[in-house]
Design an enzyme around this catalytic site. Sequence first.
Site, PDB file in Angstrom:
ATOM      1  N   ASP A  50       8.304  -3.141  -7.962  1.00  0.00           N
ATOM      2  CA  ASP A  50       7.730  -3.050  -6.460  1.00  0.00           C
ATOM      3  C   ASP A  50       6.392  -3.618  -6.577  1.00  0.00           C
ATOM      4  O   ASP A  50       5.455  -3.229  -7.295  1.00  0.00           O
ATOM      5  CB  ASP A  50       7.517  -1.442  -5.875  1.00  0.00           C
ATOM      6  CG  ASP A  50       9.045  -1.041  -5.697  1.00  0.00           C
ATOM      7  OD1 ASP A  50       9.725  -1.930  -5.926  1.00  0.00           O
ATOM      8  OD2 ASP A  50       8.888   0.263  -5.754  1.00  0.00           O
TER       9      ASP A  50
ATOM     10  N   LYS B 188      -3.715   5.384   3.659  1.00  0.00           N
ATOM     11  CA  LYS B 188      -2.402   4.574   3.204  1.00  0.00           C
ATOM     12  C   LYS B 188      -1.969   3.707   4.176  1.00  0.00           C
ATOM     13  O   LYS B 188      -1.658   2.557   3.901  1.00  0.00           O
ATOM     14  CB  LYS B 188      -1.461   5.447   2.204  1.00  0.00           C
ATOM     15  CG  LYS B 188      -0.461   4.477   1.705  1.00  0.00           C
ATOM     16  CD  LYS B 188       0.422   5.444   0.781  1.00  0.00           C
ATOM     17  CE  LYS B 188       1.541   4.674   0.191  1.00  0.00           C
ATOM     18  NZ  LYS B 188       2.590   5.261  -0.367  1.00  0.00           N
TER      19      LYS B 188
ATOM     20  N   ASP C 253       9.734  -6.493  -0.711  1.00  0.00           N
ATOM     21  CA  ASP C 253       8.694  -6.617  -1.899  1.00  0.00           C
ATOM     22  C   ASP C 253       9.286  -5.791  -3.156  1.00  0.00           C
ATOM     23  O   ASP C 253       8.264  -5.609  -4.024  1.00  0.00           O
ATOM     24  CB  ASP C 253       7.445  -6.859  -1.350  1.00  0.00           C
ATOM     25  CG  ASP C 253       7.082  -5.442  -1.134  1.00  0.00           C
ATOM     26  OD1 ASP C 253       8.073  -4.638  -0.645  1.00  0.00           O
ATOM     27  OD2 ASP C 253       5.966  -4.767  -0.839  1.00  0.00           O
TER      28      ASP C 253
END
Length: 1435
Positions: A898, A967, A1168
């Site tokens: 990742d 985040k 991704d």
Amino acid sequence: MVRHATKRRLKHSTHAQLALAFEQLNLPWLCPAQIRWRTQATVATTDGKRNGTLRYVANRSDTRSIATHSGFFNSQVDNPPPLDSSLLPQPWFWQRPPPDISSLKPINPSEPLIIHDSIVAGSPSLRLKKSVGGDSVELHQNLYACLRVGRWDRATIILRRIGDLYAPNAPELISAHNSLFSAMGDALRSQRFGTTFSNIQDHFDELLASAIPADITTYTHVLRACLAVDEPKKERLVRQYMHALQMEGNGMYEALMTANTWSLAEWESLVKFQPQIFEPPSVTGEIEDRVYVEASTPSEADTTAPTAPDIRPVEQKGLGLKTLKKALSIFSDPREIPYPVNLEGTKEEKDRAYEYMRQDRLEEDAVDAAIERWKADNEKLQHMGINSALQTKSMESLLWSWYSSTLPAVKDELKLIRQALRNPGKKGEDRLVYGPYLEQLSAEKITAISLMATVSCFIIDREHSFTHVVSTTHKISKFLEEETNLQRPNKSGKPWHRNARSSSKDRLQRLMRLSRQPLNFEPAPETTDDNDVSRRSKEERHDEWPAVVKQKAGAILILKLLENCKMPVIKVDPITKAATTILEPAFVHEVPFRAGRKVGILTPHPKLEEKLAQEPMRGTFGLRLPMVVEPKPWRGWKEGGYLRYSNAIVRSKTVDETQQMYAVAAIEKGDMDQVFAGLDVLGRTAWKINRPVFEVMAEAWNSGEALASIAPLHYEYTTPPEPDRATNLRAHIEWKKEVKRLQNIKSGHHSQRCFQNLQLEIARAFLNEKFYFPHNVDFRGRAYPLPPILNHIGADFARGLLMFHKGKELGEIGLKWLKIHLANLYGFDKASFKEREEFAMNNMDMIRDSATNPLTGKRWWLKAEDPWQCLATCYELKNAYDCIDPTKYVSHLPVHQDGTCNGLQHYAALGGDSFGASQVNLEPSDRPQDIYSAVANLVRADVEEDARNGDKLAEQLLDKITRKVVKRTVMTNVYGVTFIGAKLQVHEELVKLFPDFKPTSGIPRTEVFAIYVARKIFEALGTLFTGAQKIQDWLGQCSNLITASVTPEQIERIKHQLGGLDMIDSKYKSGSGVKSQFDHCRFLSSVVWTTPLRMPVVQPYRSSKSKEILTALQSISIRQPQYDDPVSRIKQKQGFPPNFIHSLDATHMLLSALECDRLGLTFASVHDSFWTHAGDIPAMSKALRDAFVRMHSEDIIGRLKAEFDARYKGCLVIRKYNTESEIGKKIKALRLQKGSGQHKSNSAKVREAEELLEEFNRQKLLRSEDHEERKRGEQMVTPASIFLAETDPAAFIAPPKGGSVAQDATDESVNLEDRLEASAEAELSDATEADANVESVESDDVLTATDVDELEATSSDYQDIEKSADAADITETPNEDQIEKEQEDVRGWMVRKKAKKQTSKPAVSHLWLPLEFPPIPDKGDFDVTRLKQSQYFFS
């Protein structure tokens, strides 16, 4: 030319021909036993292909019903001839692409693909006449609808109207007539609609009489129809039309005789009927393919796999689960698809044929099955003696009773439609509009689909007990449209037989041998070049239903439901206490006032609403399941993926055709080849279900208890006591909110469990299967699997069920990565690789316990961040260590790599941010860096500093700033999160940290904390990624300029309009009946760019006006976006930076996929996150690093600017300036001077247009190569020349709306705090505007295509998919409840901040300037090649 020649050679390679052959070969096992190419082949023009290309499609009046299989297999002849196994398709005969397919091809940004002309030209429309009118697309849609049902008279009327729109030689008009010839020929061969050759002959005569030229396609259709006529008339007709063809000249006869579109039998007939020119051909015999399949016992197929555990169904009797099980029945009962026993060939070839038969069956529609289920449910209740009382009637029984009562009304409507079409008149004008569309389906299917679509609309929003009429009509018609398209034969390929078709060159050589005299022929071209991308794009929409048809057809069907659907309700007499069952309307149509305007709504009966709450239904339309064979390779706009379904390569929620135009043009140029190849790599990855994990899931599921992400079967909650409303209103309001919150939790659990139920049923069906996920892309190039329910892009629950079908030995390195993978899934992913490996070894006992006793042991795996994937890895590690040599264990588990906030990785590379690059692991380091912790530390430091300075907000936030708080905002910032969106994200986390918050005068709500923290997060990001921030601002500035510009093509049209000319394309006629839709004042330029893989990206954001449609039910207003609508400047600006980054990460993924495929690696991805076998992680890691470096070693931003300079060359942009500045005064004086000689009657628009033309002419002169012309241009004085000649910073005014949030090209002084305030102000304005738009939609019954898609996405059974599919792609927007709160908060904050700096706004005006993009920001010193040494770049 080279590209076209290459494509021609590809079409005639053996593999390509065999692949095309399967378009027919997948049907014969399930169709009548004898197939004759000679008598059943038809010709039609290809979709999305160049004009003149011919293709064959099977003549099939109807698709199979579910019962077709058994009926066919029981009617076998005694001694069927065997099938030649060489005709069977290989797995799509996929050919490995060239070795350099994973390399970036050079792009010349100065020559981008541009389609300005097609967009600017617009499409004129016809006024209604005999219920026929509209634009060219709508006319063609109506024509094709009539052709499908054999309405030749109506089709002829429409053709004549199309002739009123187009010039006689327009390709669109000729193609429309050819479609009629094709449909008539098809009907003649199949003996449908009473069609005779005289119908074709009469229309051909009318064609010639109208001076419309017949082309080679016309003669091909007519001659093929001649060959279907009985002898001896056949030969005479062939000679007659061959003679006419020879008279046409222009090489048409030669081209037709050498064309490769004829079957061998047809071609030999044409030669035989010209004895004066050719010798009789040698008899090769008719090619007759007979395909027989003999029913087998289940033993013929693979039945050795262990049985799967049953899945406890959710307590509902809705449609979704049962329909899904019906669609999956081929896996549980091998008799559903008989095995081809007597197929000639090897066992492998028979198995392959069997898999294709099963895949074809999987893709069938389930409407018929739904009807049968309703009927069976109702009959069962009747057999049990249960009355029709509501308390005992199930939803399905009610649906059957409604279906039975509505069906006669729909049949009557179809009769009235036929009468209206036979005798057109004003009385049935609406039926003339929607009639040909409804005629394509049986009354049974129309009724069933209407019922299912209408009832499902009431499940969209639990908070509302009604549905808007406009959305219901659209939904019904959309499902009917999909059903009509599925019923028709697949159009994506040509049937082929190795002896039935020859190349043009072979035909020519044979003609020369047979000719009685020397021939002077040239072989016919395999294709005809055609650059009219706009026309080909419109042809792709011929299968769609026009918006008017959708609303009118949907409204009439709702009316039938309102009249015939009744709800049985028990009424008790208050005196006698006798119970009586009465029937009341199941749905009620109302037109209440909302915001002062009438709104059409449908409201269900209260008892029906109660019933739906008890038995929630799940829709099943458009169901896409994994494939049991490899997907078709992508070859065109709608050529790839499923065998029968027609999927576009680019998915889109809007009907903006611009993206399709660019994609079709890019496909023609070969620019999409790498995208096609990348999607083929993803589609060829074979999967299987992880049986041990599935069995644990099944056991946990059947228990009904909550476990990991499995929702509980029964969510119990205690309703708090209700306070007295009269004495404590505030407490009562809070109580209602709490009750609603608890109800939403319960409803959410139920919804989640329903969806997981579907996932488990699919997993159970595919438990012993190898399967595949076909993919397509969104408009930015991001790949998504087409099956929506169970796929690897889903959440942990779905991912834990999936494994690669292909296994690989772990080896030492694979064993290491399997341990690291487990640590990552557990949440221990911020440590070094060595520490993660040690984590797994230190917990080996827990891992073994988890795999041995997952539900009865210590349940260590349940504490993981991704518990189901963690459990799957526990099984894999245990199995490996149970081997004598763990490195020899063959692993099937996908191991992930990742990216670290991948969007910021791209931004850091683009901006050259060394500090930012180190925070997202682009720089080598001993330990992985965590960008979220870095931002949290910066925010925490700022908060502490403010607290020391006495800030009350900061004092309460001390020790509250955690990684989790920042985040989501950090992750979504790069993808365009707005200020309000960021505030909502932060607030969601902060409320958990202030459980006992009490409002004060300074801090009335916790939202104030969120605004403060959101500002600090943006400040921290600006500190870490200074270069990235500049790139993001530059992209916004470019969008401002593009969307406020007009192209040279538009200006030329304005010039003609001012001269009194209506400049429309020469292919259109002009006259009283033709309405031009052009409006020069509109800004039409979308932001368009090309990805490094050459895929053109077009932002689809446009603004459209509403259109009122009068239906049988009510008047409905809709917004129908078109490609020539003005762009939405705000959405274009806000969307460009994140969409550009998305296009880069999509490029990186596809490049990595192609390279991994070249290396022989199994590859899958979730944007991704890249997956492969554990032992192949080092190879994949190198491939993805190399791909990233290759991309960013090029000057991506420099190439983008060069592309913009070329793409928007000659455009003029409108800008604001300060009229009170010195420059402003000079411009005002110039305008007064020029205006004194003009007519005072000129409107402001005309004067603005004249000024635009003057500046356009000046720019043309300045660019001239002639010295005298350049000198004239330099001497011209215009507002732009004055503005550009002097430097006056006070003259420039940055656009306040639709402009850059941060700053404009000439304004470098705006600091971060001002940017944040501007952002908040813009977002507040946008939110208010959005709220107003929502209200206007509700009050006006106005619905855009996007609105409908959003409604459908909300109502979809699979709405959780998009959430889990792309968590990093979320740009959160407030709902209606939040808007009021946030407006108050943001306004209060801005008022306080702006109280210190009250300034008056200067007077402004506009002028036209040449479009010049701002200089590219300076790039930092980060060297992207350094990431090759970064072991944590992807980890």
